[in-house]
Write a protein that holds these residues in place. Structure first.
Motif, PDB file in Angstrom:
ATOM      1  N   GLY A  26       0.786  -1.248   0.169  1.00 25.51           N
ATOM      2  CA  GLY A  26      -0.078   0.139  -0.172  1.00 25.51           C
ATOM      3  C   GLY A  26       0.894   1.184   0.150  1.00 25.51           C
ATOM      4  O   GLY A  26       2.072   1.209  -0.261  1.00 25.51           O
ATOM      5  N   TYR A  27       0.290   2.243   0.257  1.00 25.85           N
ATOM      6  CA  TYR A  27       0.749   3.749   0.271  1.00 25.85           C
ATOM      7  C   TYR A  27       0.810   3.867   1.746  1.00 25.85           C
ATOM      8  O   TYR A  27       0.184   3.659   2.522  1.00 25.85           O
ATOM      9  CB  TYR A  27      -0.247   4.626  -0.223  1.00 25.85           C
ATOM     10  CG  TYR A  27       0.130   6.031   0.106  1.00 25.85           C
ATOM     11  CD1 TYR A  27       0.933   7.066  -0.728  1.00 25.85           C
ATOM     12  CD2 TYR A  27      -0.630   6.524   0.922  1.00 25.85           C
ATOM     13  CE1 TYR A  27       1.144   8.408  -0.298  1.00 25.85           C
ATOM     14  CE2 TYR A  27      -0.357   8.059   1.397  1.00 25.85           C
ATOM     15  CZ  TYR A  27       0.460   9.032   0.869  1.00 25.85           C
ATOM     16  OH  TYR A  27       0.637  10.371   1.076  1.00 25.85           O
ATOM     17  N   PHE A  89      -2.839  -5.104  -0.326  1.00 28.81           N
ATOM     18  CA  PHE A  89      -3.032  -4.400   0.888  1.00 28.81           C
ATOM     19  C   PHE A  89      -3.386  -2.964   0.687  1.00 28.81           C
ATOM     20  O   PHE A  89      -2.791  -2.416   0.061  1.00 28.81           O
ATOM     21  CB  PHE A  89      -2.022  -4.543   1.744  1.00 28.81           C
ATOM     22  CG  PHE A  89      -2.092  -3.356   2.900  1.00 28.81           C
ATOM     23  CD1 PHE A  89      -2.762  -3.448   3.955  1.00 28.81           C
ATOM     24  CD2 PHE A  89      -1.312  -2.008   2.856  1.00 28.81           C
ATOM     25  CE1 PHE A  89      -2.906  -2.393   4.946  1.00 28.81           C
ATOM     26  CE2 PHE A  89      -1.525  -1.305   3.598  1.00 28.81           C
ATOM     27  CZ  PHE A  89      -2.280  -1.246   4.825  1.00 28.81           C
ATOM     28  N   SER A  90      -4.830  -2.437   0.991  1.00 24.49           N
ATOM     29  CA  SER A  90      -5.157  -0.849   0.882  1.00 24.49           C
ATOM     30  C   SER A  90      -4.949  -0.539  -0.712  1.00 24.49           C
ATOM     31  O   SER A  90      -5.613  -0.979  -1.654  1.00 24.49           O
ATOM     32  CB  SER A  90      -4.400  -0.003   1.792  1.00 24.49           C
ATOM     33  OG  SER A  90      -5.077   0.848   1.612  1.00 24.49           O
ATOM     34  N   MET A  91      -3.948   0.502  -1.083  1.00 28.75           N
ATOM     35  CA  MET A  91      -3.797   0.775  -2.379  1.00 28.75           C
ATOM     36  C   MET A  91      -3.426  -0.398  -3.226  1.00 28.75           C
ATOM     37  O   MET A  91      -3.758  -0.610  -4.347  1.00 28.75           O
ATOM     38  CB  MET A  91      -2.689   1.674  -2.545  1.00 28.75           C
ATOM     39  CG  MET A  91      -2.339   2.140  -3.859  1.00 28.75           C
ATOM     40  SD  MET A  91      -1.162   3.327  -4.024  1.00 28.75           S
ATOM     41  CE  MET A  91       0.481   2.472  -3.908  1.00 28.75           C
ATOM     42  N   TYR A  94      -6.652  -1.684  -4.412  1.00 27.11           N
ATOM     43  CA  TYR A  94      -7.117  -0.963  -5.372  1.00 27.11           C
ATOM     44  C   TYR A  94      -6.451  -1.481  -6.703  1.00 27.11           C
ATOM     45  O   TYR A  94      -7.222  -1.630  -7.734  1.00 27.11           O
ATOM     46  CB  TYR A  94      -7.008   0.431  -5.306  1.00 27.11           C
ATOM     47  CG  TYR A  94      -7.194   1.089  -4.137  1.00 27.11           C
ATOM     48  CD1 TYR A  94      -8.382   0.423  -3.096  1.00 27.11           C
ATOM     49  CD2 TYR A  94      -6.708   2.389  -3.618  1.00 27.11           C
ATOM     50  CE1 TYR A  94      -8.329   1.346  -2.172  1.00 27.11           C
ATOM     51  CE2 TYR A  94      -6.808   3.063  -2.205  1.00 27.11           C
ATOM     52  CZ  TYR A  94      -7.845   2.416  -1.556  1.00 27.11           C
ATOM     53  OH  TYR A  94      -8.113   2.966  -0.459  1.00 27.11           O
ATOM     54  N   ARG A 116     -10.697  -1.149  -0.092  1.00 30.07           N
ATOM     55  CA  ARG A 116     -12.144  -0.506  -0.372  1.00 30.07           C
ATOM     56  C   ARG A 116     -12.433  -0.751  -1.852  1.00 30.07           C
ATOM     57  O   ARG A 116     -11.526  -0.379  -2.546  1.00 30.07           O
ATOM     58  CB  ARG A 116     -12.164   0.944  -0.187  1.00 30.07           C
ATOM     59  CG  ARG A 116     -11.963   1.275   1.474  1.00 30.07           C
ATOM     60  CD  ARG A 116     -12.101   2.566   1.809  1.00 30.07           C
ATOM     61  NE  ARG A 116     -10.887   3.251   1.330  1.00 30.07           N
ATOM     62  CZ  ARG A 116     -10.554   4.628   1.068  1.00 30.07           C
ATOM     63  NH1 ARG A 116     -11.675   5.283   1.752  1.00 30.07           N
ATOM     64  NH2 ARG A 116      -9.541   5.227   0.970  1.00 30.07           N
ATOM     65  N   ARG A 128      -6.323  14.281  -0.992  1.00 28.09           N
ATOM     66  CA  ARG A 128      -5.220  13.874  -1.833  1.00 28.09           C
ATOM     67  C   ARG A 128      -4.381  14.997  -2.423  1.00 28.09           C
ATOM     68  O   ARG A 128      -3.176  14.824  -2.501  1.00 28.09           O
ATOM     69  CB  ARG A 128      -5.723  12.780  -3.259  1.00 28.09           C
ATOM     70  CG  ARG A 128      -6.651  11.661  -2.821  1.00 28.09           C
ATOM     71  CD  ARG A 128      -5.731  10.607  -2.151  1.00 28.09           C
ATOM     72  NE  ARG A 128      -6.889   9.323  -1.962  1.00 28.09           N
ATOM     73  CZ  ARG A 128      -6.511   8.564  -1.217  1.00 28.09           C
ATOM     74  NH1 ARG A 128      -5.420   8.498  -0.132  1.00 28.09           N
ATOM     75  NH2 ARG A 128      -7.388   7.465  -1.186  1.00 28.09           N
ATOM     76  N   MET A 147       0.321   9.916   8.641  1.00 33.13           N
ATOM     77  CA  MET A 147       0.054   8.518   8.171  1.00 33.13           C
ATOM     78  C   MET A 147       0.097   7.652   9.272  1.00 33.13           C
ATOM     79  O   MET A 147      -0.581   6.693   9.338  1.00 33.13           O
ATOM     80  CB  MET A 147       0.830   8.187   6.937  1.00 33.13           C
ATOM     81  CG  MET A 147       0.526   8.710   5.507  1.00 33.13           C
ATOM     82  SD  MET A 147      -1.330   8.312   5.283  1.00 33.13           S
ATOM     83  CE  MET A 147      -1.493   6.719   5.088  1.00 33.13           C
ATOM     84  N   LEU A 151      -2.327   4.805  10.075  1.00 33.36           N
ATOM     85  CA  LEU A 151      -2.130   3.325   9.765  1.00 33.36           C
ATOM     86  C   LEU A 151      -2.256   2.162  11.018  1.00 33.36           C
ATOM     87  O   LEU A 151      -2.690   1.312  10.745  1.00 33.36           O
ATOM     88  CB  LEU A 151      -0.667   3.112   9.226  1.00 33.36           C
ATOM     89  CG  LEU A 151      -0.650   3.742   7.764  1.00 33.36           C
ATOM     90  CD1 LEU A 151       0.987   4.026   7.586  1.00 33.36           C
ATOM     91  CD2 LEU A 151      -1.477   2.580   6.892  1.00 33.36           C
ATOM     92  N   MET A 185      -4.545   7.192  -6.501  1.00 34.41           N
ATOM     93  CA  MET A 185      -5.725   6.953  -5.554  1.00 34.41           C
ATOM     94  C   MET A 185      -6.859   7.754  -5.804  1.00 34.41           C
ATOM     95  O   MET A 185      -8.147   7.492  -5.812  1.00 34.41           O
ATOM     96  CB  MET A 185      -5.311   6.859  -4.033  1.00 34.41           C
ATOM     97  CG  MET A 185      -4.414   5.606  -3.972  1.00 34.41           C
ATOM     98  SD  MET A 185      -4.105   5.392  -2.037  1.00 34.41           S
ATOM     99  CE  MET A 185      -2.944   6.774  -1.775  1.00 34.41           C
ATOM    100  N   ILE A 212      -9.048   3.448   7.767  1.00 31.58           N
ATOM    101  CA  ILE A 212      -8.877   4.111   6.569  1.00 31.58           C
ATOM    102  C   ILE A 212      -9.774   3.266   5.708  1.00 31.58           C
ATOM    103  O   ILE A 212     -10.698   3.571   4.809  1.00 31.58           O
ATOM    104  CB  ILE A 212      -7.542   3.924   5.752  1.00 31.58           C
ATOM    105  CG1 ILE A 212      -6.615   4.815   6.539  1.00 31.58           C
ATOM    106  CG2 ILE A 212      -7.147   4.102   4.541  1.00 31.58           C
ATOM    107  CD1 ILE A 212      -5.115   4.912   6.342  1.00 31.58           C
ATOM    108  N   HIS A 238      -5.287  -0.439  10.515  1.00 32.56           N
ATOM    109  CA  HIS A 238      -5.205  -0.290   8.909  1.00 32.56           C
ATOM    110  C   HIS A 238      -4.165  -1.379   8.610  1.00 32.56           C
ATOM    111  O   HIS A 238      -4.222  -2.025   7.625  1.00 32.56           O
ATOM    112  CB  HIS A 238      -5.056   0.843   8.390  1.00 32.56           C
ATOM    113  CG  HIS A 238      -5.084   1.006   6.946  1.00 32.56           C
ATOM    114  ND1 HIS A 238      -6.105   0.596   6.228  1.00 32.56           N
ATOM    115  CD2 HIS A 238      -4.064   1.359   5.933  1.00 32.56           C
ATOM    116  CE1 HIS A 238      -5.851   0.768   5.003  1.00 32.56           C
ATOM    117  NE2 HIS A 238      -4.941   0.927   4.649  1.00 32.56           N
TER     118      HIS A 238
HETATM  119  C1  MLT Z   1      -3.147   2.706   1.692  1.00 33.45           C
HETATM  120  O1  MLT Z   1      -2.893   2.049   2.916  1.00 33.45           O
HETATM  121  O2  MLT Z   1      -2.424   2.239   0.644  1.00 33.45           O
HETATM  122  C2  MLT Z   1      -3.750   4.032   1.678  1.00 33.45           C
HETATM  123  O3  MLT Z   1      -3.647   4.661   2.895  1.00 33.45           O
HETATM  124  C3  MLT Z   1      -4.956   3.950   1.059  1.00 33.45           C
HETATM  125  C4  MLT Z   1      -5.798   4.995   0.992  1.00 33.45           C
HETATM  126  O4  MLT Z   1      -5.396   6.310   1.322  1.00 33.45           O
HETATM  127  O5  MLT Z   1      -6.880   5.224   0.427  1.00 33.45           O
END
Ligand code: MLT
Length: 261
Positions: A26-27, A89-91, A94, A116, A128, A147, A151, A185, A212, A238
């Motif tokens: 993730g990010y 994981f997370s990003m 996506y 998500r 963002r 962050m 997290l 994102m 998150i 998270h």
């Molecule tokens: C992540 O954990 O990859 C990011 O925080 C996800 C997000 O900010 O949407």
């Protein structure tokens, strides 16, 4: 694994033998966030934990698109013998959902970890933009504290060595890479409608205290995927793969073992 990506060599770290599982980070992180989980899984699987473009062992230029990151992960799968599993994981989730829309034959099982299906709303997009402005002016240090607080669950935030490791990962990220992640994102497409078309075994995990990707949203995502199961990871926020690597590896191992056999 070594692969050529956009004309440059990229090394993908891997451990162990057996059916392959690709772990997507993730990010604002890199593949190292999966180290504890990868170590545990490598007893029974070939585990790959790539760095997405622009970080770690992947010097290629990130293009600010979730689809661009999905292209890179798809290139890894094209070199893996099936059956192989994907965990995002997370990003990274996506990215995984974007890849699933392409119906990749080589991905046989999917784990969505603290992620998500929805797109950013207007407030999310404004967040963002603010983060992009921060990293442009102050680099990774400008977003690190905020962050880390988002997290980790409050209990994990007391774990000094975990916080130290996390800080090290965040602070080594380049501003232009973080900007690419944030733009990707911000502009990501809604994947909610495509959940019903995921036709491979799927599991959804979320930390009990994730702020998150709230557990209720993760549970709804699991309910929308045919046959998917939802698992809550207790005492985690998270960043479950770093907060509770043993628990996450145990859930993933139990899930991937029969479906990748
Ligand atoms: C992540 O954990 O990859 C990011 O925080 C996800 C997000 O900010 O949407």
């Amino acid at each position: 694994m070594r692969l050529d990506w956009n004309g440059q060599p990229v090394q993908v770290r891997e451990f162990g033998h057996g059916p392959a599982i690709v772990l997507v980070h993730g990010y604002p992180l890199d593949g190292a966030m999966w180290s504890g989980v990868a170590r545990a899984l490598s007893a029974h699987f070939r585990v790959l934990k790539p760095d997405l473009p622009g970080r770690g062992e992947n010097p290629t230029t990130p293009d600010g698109r979730i689809g661009g990151y999905a292209d890179f992960i798809e290139a890894i799968f094209s070199q893996l013998p099936p059956p192989a599993g994907l965990a995002g994981f997370s990003m990274g989730g996506y990215v995984s959902l974007a890849l699933m829309k392409r119906d990749p034959a080589s991905v046989r099982a999917l784990a969505l970890v603290d992620t998500r299906a929805g797109a950013d709303d207007e407030a999310g997009k404004a967040g963002r933009e603010a983060a992009i402005a921060s990293v442009r002016s102050g680099g990774a240090a400008a977003i690190a504290e905020e962050m880390i607080a988002k997290l980790l669950a409050p209990g994990s935030a007391q774990n000094a060595s975990l916080v130290e490791r996390l800080k090290r990962i965040i602070l080594r990220q380049k501003p232009e890479t973080l900007e690419s992640d944030l733009a990707a994102m911000r502009d990501r497409l809604d994947s909610t409608d495509s959940l019903a078309r995921i036709a491979i075994p799927t599991i959804v995990l979320a930390g009990e205290h994730d702020v998150i990707s709230p557990p209720a949203e993760c549970q709804a995502m699991a309910a929308a995927i045919p046959g998917a199961r939802f698992v809550s990871i207790p005492a985690a926020g998270h960043l479950t793969p770093m907060e509770r690597p043993g628990a996450v590896a145990a859930v993933l191992s139990e899930f991937f073992t029969p479906v990748l056999a």
